[in-house]
Design an enzyme around this catalytic site. Structure first.
Site, mmCIF file in Angstrom:
data_model
loop_
_atom_site.group_PDB
_atom_site.id
_atom_site.type_symbol
_atom_site.label_atom_id
_atom_site.label_comp_id
_atom_site.label_asym_id
_atom_site.label_seq_id
_atom_site.Cartn_x
_atom_site.Cartn_y
_atom_site.Cartn_z
ATOM 1 N N ASP A 100 48.870 36.858 40.663
ATOM 2 C CA ASP A 100 48.424 35.933 39.612
ATOM 3 C C ASP A 100 46.997 36.285 39.180
ATOM 4 O OD1 ASP A 100 47.057 34.996 41.827
ATOM 5 O OD2 ASP A 100 47.568 32.879 41.502
ATOM 6 N N SER A 101 46.402 37.294 39.844
ATOM 7 C CA SER A 101 45.126 37.848 39.377
ATOM 8 C C SER A 101 45.290 38.470 37.993
ATOM 9 C CB SER A 101 44.605 38.902 40.369
ATOM 10 O OG SER A 101 45.624 39.818 40.709
ATOM 11 N N ASP B 97 53.981 36.935 42.601
ATOM 12 C CA ASP B 97 53.018 35.962 43.133
ATOM 13 C C ASP B 97 53.221 34.642 42.382
ATOM 14 O OD1 ASP B 97 50.871 35.095 44.596
ATOM 15 O OD2 ASP B 97 49.348 36.141 43.406
ATOM 16 N N LYS C 94 55.409 35.721 46.785
ATOM 17 C CA LYS C 94 54.253 35.369 47.629
ATOM 18 C C LYS C 94 53.838 33.946 47.269
ATOM 19 C CE LYS C 94 49.867 36.992 47.026
ATOM 20 N NZ LYS C 94 49.093 35.752 46.776
ATOM 21 N N GLU D 223 50.710 31.190 47.900
ATOM 22 C CA GLU D 223 49.426 30.813 48.509
ATOM 23 C C GLU D 223 49.741 29.626 49.409
ATOM 24 O OE1 GLU D 223 45.995 30.580 46.020
ATOM 25 O OE2 GLU D 223 46.380 32.527 45.123
ATOM 26 N N GLU E 241 43.106 36.612 53.240
ATOM 27 C CA GLU E 241 42.059 36.952 52.269
ATOM 28 C C GLU E 241 40.697 36.391 52.679
ATOM 29 O OE1 GLU E 241 43.123 36.319 48.161
ATOM 30 O OE2 GLU E 241 41.074 36.656 47.455
HETATM 31 O O1 KIV Z 1 46.743 37.724 42.889
HETATM 32 C C1 KIV Z 1 46.373 38.639 43.630
HETATM 33 O O2 KIV Z 1 45.998 39.730 43.186
HETATM 34 C C2 KIV Z 1 46.388 38.388 45.072
HETATM 35 C C3 KIV Z 1 45.921 39.483 45.978
HETATM 36 C C4 KIV Z 1 44.566 39.917 45.739
HETATM 37 C C5 KIV Z 1 46.238 39.249 47.385
HETATM 38 O O3 KIV Z 1 46.798 37.350 45.489
#
Ligand code: KIV
Length: 268
Positions: free
Chosen positions: A41-42, A80, A110, A112, A178
């Site tokens: 989600d970055s 994510d 994934k 959180e 993290e």
């Molecule tokens: O969203 C992301 O890029 C992440 C990673 C940096 C672990 O959650």
């Protein structure tokens, strides 16, 4: 690569994971032999112009995941799950995670994680949706915790170890850790059998993850625990400047970039 392969890989050579948000990048990451590609989600702050990851939608992650999955041959593709797409209502969470596997062809999701994702991880795993847990700094909680190092006092560190064990018990196939002290990274890695994938969590984790934008040097900012291994931003800037100069000077397009047809010679 399947969840089972990743679970078994911990302890051998370090597990590698990188983000990717589009097909050309995923193709390069996959052909480099990276074990897992995270459609993080970055994407929100790195590619979509948001100030944080919070506005990212299920549709945005689904579309990026589909692009990545279309070209990925070997790596495990992990979607994510965005802020509030899970953790409130179980049926909604299952629907959103299901879309990633059914419609976008992801191999896993994934989440959180926190106390609220233990039972969800168990349920998703039971119905065939592999879950990667994520503890320590979880940026979707930035309004509560800020974007700071986590697990820095005994109480918080114990909670992270406890949650890591509970998510392993619930069926998570790996755990992203993290921005926690390296000695806590080592303790968690010792405490659980599934692979720990660190980002700012020290060298003792079973694997490492970074955002691809930092690794290739596309991001303007690089986190203190991260590292650029290239200068794609500089290369892009140079290429774009050269193109602009060439068009403005009339140097581009040259003869070899153009073609002429007799039939369309005298129309006017
Ligand atoms: O969203 C992301 O890029 C992440 C990673 C940096 C672990 O959650």
């Amino acid at each position: 690569m399947r969840a089972k392969d990743i679970r078994e890989k911990g302890g051998d050579e370090p597990v590698t994971m990188l983000t990717a948000y589009d097909a050309p990048t995923a193709e390069l990451v996959d052909s480099a032999g990276v074990d897992m590609i995270l459609v993080g989600d970055s994407i929100g702050n790195l590619r979509l112009g948001y100030e944080s990851t919070l506005p990212v939608t299920v549709d945005e992650i689904e579309s990026a995941t589909a692009a990545v999955a279309r070209v990925t041959q070997d790596a495990m593709v992990i979607a994510d799950m965005p802020f509030l797409s899970f953790g409130a209502d179980e049926d909604d969470a299952i629907e959103h995670c299901g879309r990633m596997l059914k419609d976008a062809d992801a191999d896993a999701v994934k989440l959180e994680s926190g106390p609220h994702t233990v039972e969800l991880t168990r349920r998703l795993t039971q119905i065939g949706v592999p879950v990667q847990a994520h503890l320590g700094l979880t940026p979707q909680r930035e309004n509560e915790t800020g974007l700071f190092r986590q697990g820095t006092d005994e109480g918080d560190a114990r909670e992270i170890v406890d949650l890591a064990e509970r998510h392993e018990d619930a069926g998570a196939f790996s755990l992203v850790l993290e921005h926690v002290p390296a000695n806590l990274g080592a303790t968690v890695t010792e405490a659980i059998d599934i692979p720990t994938i660190g980002i700012g969590a020290g060298p003792e984790c079973d694997g490492q993850v970074l955002t691809v934008d930092e690794v290739i040097g596309l991001s303007e900012d690089v986190a203190p625990f991260s590292k650029s291994f290239g200068d794609v931003r500089g290369e892009m800037r140079e290429a774009i400047d050269s193109y602009t100069t060439a068009v403005e000077s009339g140097e581009f397009p040259a003869e070899k970039h153009s073609h002429y047809e007799e039939d369309v010679d005298e129309l006017y």
